[in-house]
Design a protein around this motif. Structure first.
Motif, mmCIF file in Angstrom:
data_model
loop_
_atom_site.group_PDB
_atom_site.id
_atom_site.type_symbol
_atom_site.label_atom_id
_atom_site.label_comp_id
_atom_site.label_asym_id
_atom_site.label_seq_id
_atom_site.Cartn_x
_atom_site.Cartn_y
_atom_site.Cartn_z
ATOM 1 N N ALA A 161 0.841 -1.191 0.000
ATOM 2 C CA ALA A 161 0.000 0.000 0.000
ATOM 3 C C ALA A 161 0.874 1.238 0.000
ATOM 4 O O ALA A 161 1.951 1.241 0.593
ATOM 5 C CB ALA A 161 -0.905 0.007 1.236
ATOM 6 N N VAL A 164 3.019 2.547 3.239
ATOM 7 C CA VAL A 164 3.321 1.546 4.253
ATOM 8 C C VAL A 164 4.794 1.571 4.637
ATOM 9 O O VAL A 164 5.157 1.284 5.781
ATOM 10 C CB VAL A 164 2.900 0.134 3.768
ATOM 11 N N PHE A 179 -2.269 -7.473 7.005
ATOM 12 C CA PHE A 179 -2.580 -7.573 5.576
ATOM 13 C C PHE A 179 -2.557 -9.028 5.114
ATOM 14 O O PHE A 179 -3.437 -9.480 4.380
ATOM 15 C CB PHE A 179 -1.568 -6.776 4.745
ATOM 16 N N ALA A 226 -5.260 1.224 11.033
ATOM 17 C CA ALA A 226 -5.075 0.747 9.657
ATOM 18 C C ALA A 226 -6.058 1.433 8.714
ATOM 19 O O ALA A 226 -5.719 1.761 7.569
ATOM 20 C CB ALA A 226 -5.251 -0.768 9.599
ATOM 21 N N GLN A 229 -4.941 5.070 8.249
ATOM 22 C CA GLN A 229 -3.798 5.156 7.333
ATOM 23 C C GLN A 229 -4.218 4.928 5.883
ATOM 24 O O GLN A 229 -3.420 5.107 4.963
ATOM 25 C CB GLN A 229 -2.738 4.111 7.723
ATOM 26 N N PHE A 231 -5.484 1.936 4.612
ATOM 27 C CA PHE A 231 -5.148 0.604 4.118
ATOM 28 C C PHE A 231 -6.359 -0.319 4.004
ATOM 29 O O PHE A 231 -6.432 -1.151 3.104
ATOM 30 C CB PHE A 231 -4.106 -0.058 5.027
ATOM 31 N N PHE A 248 -9.683 -4.408 1.588
ATOM 32 C CA PHE A 248 -8.622 -3.434 1.386
ATOM 33 C C PHE A 248 -9.162 -2.231 0.621
ATOM 34 O O PHE A 248 -10.111 -2.339 -0.154
ATOM 35 C CB PHE A 248 -7.465 -4.060 0.597
ATOM 36 N N THR A 252 -4.682 -0.132 -1.811
ATOM 37 C CA THR A 252 -3.933 -1.277 -1.299
ATOM 38 C C THR A 252 -4.123 -2.426 -2.259
ATOM 39 O O THR A 252 -5.233 -2.776 -2.605
ATOM 40 C CB THR A 252 -4.455 -1.691 0.091
#
Length: 254
Positions: A161, A164, A179, A226, A229, A231, A248, A252
């Motif tokens: 992603a 990351v 993930f 997450a 961010q 993701f 996702f 991502t």
């Protein structure tokens, strides 16, 4: 409500695996096998059969994976052993005595196990086979509910992603585990990715996992970070009030 967790019993015909690795450039790594199987449920039985005097170099990693090693001495006259008989008897005994085990994993490519697969399926069990491409009989692979070739394990492209790599190393590790877990559950066609399911699978992959070790008070805090961010996407289940991982984000990819 979270769906019921599958329970797995794994039976390993190690000599057949070794036959497949005979001309391979890489050594057998059982951790790759477990990484895939724990995505399918809780592995509660792990047994491997072989004449271990011939495969001593593998014993350490199998012990570390908490696998019970059953010694099958070679027959002096025929040069063969009775691993297939012992494995089949033990699998059927478990089938009849432990009703809560719903999935049997036969790690072998030997067609001699095809009758065992049929018998387990007749008793309502799901059967997964796993073996090397060059040493797997189509008679066995076609009879299983699912067959996994060892060569495909760990070959899936890792989820990446944007951004990351900018995350501190200590948190990058937990995001990569998150993930990998979500991707595995999606691969297993789980209809709803409950937060508890995701966490349980992460702990099966890494038994020492704790969100607190990465600075999160709760697992929900990790999921929220997450999402923040960019993701993953989350939603809240209206009945239980718990998080569900939708998937996702578009940024991502795997």
């Amino acid at each position: 409500m979270a769906e019921a967790e599958n329970t797995l019993a794994v039976f390993i015909d190690f000599e057949n695996l070794a036959l497949g690795f005979k001309h391979s450039k890489e050594d057998f790594d059982f951790h790759r096998v477990l990484e895939r199987l724990v995505e399918k449920g809780k592995v509660i039985v792990k047994v491997a059969y072989a004449d271990w005097s011939r495969y001593a170099k593998y014993k350490q990693q199998l012990h570390e994976a908490a696998i019970e090693l059953i010694e099958i001495p070679k027959r002096s006259m025929t040069g063969k052993n009775s691993a297939d008989i012992h494995l089949s008897v033990d699998a059927m005994d478990l089938c009849y005595s432990k009703a809560h085990i719903d999935t049997f994993v036969i790690v072998s490519g030997d067609s001699d196990f095809s009758p065992l697969v049929s018998k387990l399926k007749a008793n309502g069990k799901r059967v997964i086979g796993l073996g090397m491409k060059d040493s797997t009989s189509t008679l066995l692979s076609d009879n299983c509910d699912e067959f996994i070739f060892y060569e495909t394990l760990g070959k899936q492209e890792r989820i990446t992603a944007p951004g990351v790599r900018d995350i501190p190393k200590e948190k990058r590790e937990v995001f990569e585990l998150l993930f990998d877990t979500i991707a595995g559950l999606i691969r297993e066609n789980k209809e709803i990715l409950w937060s508890s399911m995701v966490k349980d699978t992460m702990k099966r992959k890494r038994p020492a996992f704790s969100e607190r070790a990465y600075g999160y008070r709760t697992f929900s805090d990790l999921l929220e970070d997450a999402q923040k961010q960019g993701f993953i996407d989350l939603r809240t289940d209206p009945t239980s009030g718990t998080y569900v991982v939708v998937g996702f984000t578009k940024g991502t990819r795997g």
